[in-house]
Design an enzyme around this catalytic site. Structure first.
Site, PDB file in Angstrom:
ATOM      1  N   THR A   1       2.535   3.349  -6.564  1.00  0.00           N
ATOM      2  CA  THR A   1       3.163   4.144  -5.815  1.00  0.00           C
ATOM      3  C   THR A   1       2.274   4.666  -5.811  1.00  0.00           C
ATOM      4  O   THR A   1       1.915   5.300  -6.323  1.00  0.00           O
ATOM      5  CB  THR A   1       4.764   3.431  -5.054  1.00  0.00           C
ATOM      6  OG1 THR A   1       4.225   3.526  -3.494  1.00  0.00           O
ATOM      7  CG2 THR A   1       5.336   4.421  -5.858  1.00  0.00           C
TER       8      THR A   1
ATOM      9  N   VAL B   1       0.860  -1.228   0.072  1.00  0.00           N
ATOM     10  CA  VAL B   1       0.128  -0.278   0.144  1.00  0.00           C
ATOM     11  C   VAL B   1       0.848   1.316   0.039  1.00  0.00           C
ATOM     12  O   VAL B   1       2.223   1.199   0.628  1.00  0.00           O
ATOM     13  CB  VAL B   1      -1.339   0.343   1.299  1.00  0.00           C
ATOM     14  CG1 VAL B   1      -1.520   1.066   1.251  1.00  0.00           C
ATOM     15  CG2 VAL B   1      -1.862  -1.726   1.186  1.00  0.00           C
ATOM     16  N   CYS B   2       0.680   2.329  -0.789  1.00  0.00           N
ATOM     17  CA  CYS B   2       1.467   3.592  -1.181  1.00  0.00           C
ATOM     18  C   CYS B   2       3.231   3.163  -1.377  1.00  0.00           C
ATOM     19  O   CYS B   2       3.368   1.866  -1.983  1.00  0.00           O
ATOM     20  CB  CYS B   2       0.848   4.129   0.808  1.00  0.00           C
ATOM     21  SG  CYS B   2       1.661   6.245  -0.108  1.00  0.00           S
ATOM     22  N   THR B   3       3.583   3.551  -0.067  1.00  0.00           N
ATOM     23  CA  THR B   3       5.051   3.502  -0.450  1.00  0.00           C
ATOM     24  C   THR B   3       5.787   2.708   0.074  1.00  0.00           C
ATOM     25  O   THR B   3       7.423   2.138   0.039  1.00  0.00           O
ATOM     26  CB  THR B   3       5.313   4.914   0.469  1.00  0.00           C
ATOM     27  OG1 THR B   3       5.139   4.843   1.562  1.00  0.00           O
ATOM     28  CG2 THR B   3       5.524   5.845  -0.068  1.00  0.00           C
TER      29      THR B   3
END
Length: 323
Positions: free
Chosen positions: A127, A107-109
């Site tokens: 990302t 998730v995300c970074t």
């Protein structure tokens, strides 16, 4: 539970984690587990089993250390400011244990940690939009796509920031247990199961830069508010009181995209919103969005989304509220 396949979902914790990257997907899997025949065994783990501090100030106490974590079905790696920099112990653990997972999710970074461990080489990923360029620069073997809210590439699933993790988790629940359970869960969470992975991370107005000069900003607002108007370069240039050539050059320099591409994206976004939120006919939506005819709108949808407007509406129409 006899006869029910239990899917273990360890969630990796570390200092500087984004708490919503953790709680969003976990709420999805936990909510799904309340349905008959569904079981996700959720566990959180940090390197040493100690508590971690999230970026928002929340302290999270994991269930165990990573060394004690069970073999995962779905290994989830959240993002946050703590993903920046070197993480030798964590990336060593990921490099050794992540290949055992049936699904590897970031998730995300969190994608930065997976890339640091060498787990994204040769894969198409995404990302948070603000870190796509860094991911591509620092890890040239990774195929970074900055546009989608999430990307599936085999057993690997990566998502954009925060709420995109919820979208991805809902997609995984749908994959495991079908659309009905995922849709019921989405309604319970007061989100709509309507965001496909190829949906842009944010709207046209957010993804394009806002022009610095007032005439160009006014043109951007005019395009957004009047997608059915004459939006040819000559007409837009006249509104900005510039020559067409000067307008096109200045617009691209200040917004990062051409006038034509900006208009295309505004019209597509406008049509998608009407298909999702209204019962207007496709012909009426085509006119209101500046396409003129349903066939012109169909060609635009197929080119951009690989689906026709009617099919898009069938899949992503906002459910009517139940009374």
């Amino acid at each position: 539970m006899a006869g029910v396949k239990q899917r273990t979902v360890p969630v990796v914790l570390f200092d500087g984690i984004q708490s919503l990257d953790v709680t969003g997907p976990m709420e999805v899997f936990a909510g799904a587990s309340r349905a008959p025949g569904v079981s996700y065994d959720l566990r959180t783990a940090s390197l040493d089993g100690g508590s971690v501090r999230a970026t928002g100030g929340l302290t999270l106490l994991p269930d165990s250390s990573l060394a004690e974590a069970s073999v995962p079905h779905t290994l989830l790696v959240p993002g946050g400011h703590g993903t920046r920099g070197a993480h030798p112990e964590l990336t060593d653990w990921l490099r050794e244990h992540a290949p055992r997972a049936e699904r590897l999710v970031s998730v995300c970074t969190g994608a930065l940690l997976l890339a640091e461990a060498g787990l994204l080489d040769g894969h198409r990923v995404t990302t948070h939009w603000n870190y796509c360029a860094q991911l591509a620069r620092d890890f040239p073997e990774v195929q970074v796509d900055p546009d989608p809210i999430f990307v599936r590439d085999g057993r690997l699933a990566t998502s954009a920031g925060v709420t995109a993790g919820i979208d991805l988790a809902l997609a995984l629940v749908e994959e495991d247990h079908g659309r009905d359970i995922a849709l019921t869960l989405a309604r319970h969470l007061v989100v709509f199961l309507r965001r496909p992975g190829n949906q842009a991370q944010f709207s046209v107005q957010l993804s394009a830069q806002t022009a610095q000069r007032e005439p160009l900003r006014e043109v951007q607002h005019w395009i957004t508010e009047h997608p059915d108007a004459d939006l040819a370069v000559d007409a837009l240039a006249a509104r900005a009181q510039l020559s067409p050539r000067h307008f096109a050059r200045a617009f691209r320099a200040e917004t990062g995209t051409t006038p034509g591409r900006y208009v295309d994206r505004v019209r597509l976004e406008h049509a998608r919103r009407l298909l999702e939120d209204t019962s207007d006919s496709v012909a009426r939506i085509a006119r209101a969005s500046g396409y003129g005819t349903p066939e012109a709108m169909r060609r635009a949808f197929v080119k951009a989304l690989a689906t026709a407007p009617a099919e898009y509406r069938r899949r992503f129409r906002t459910p009517a509220p139940t009374l």
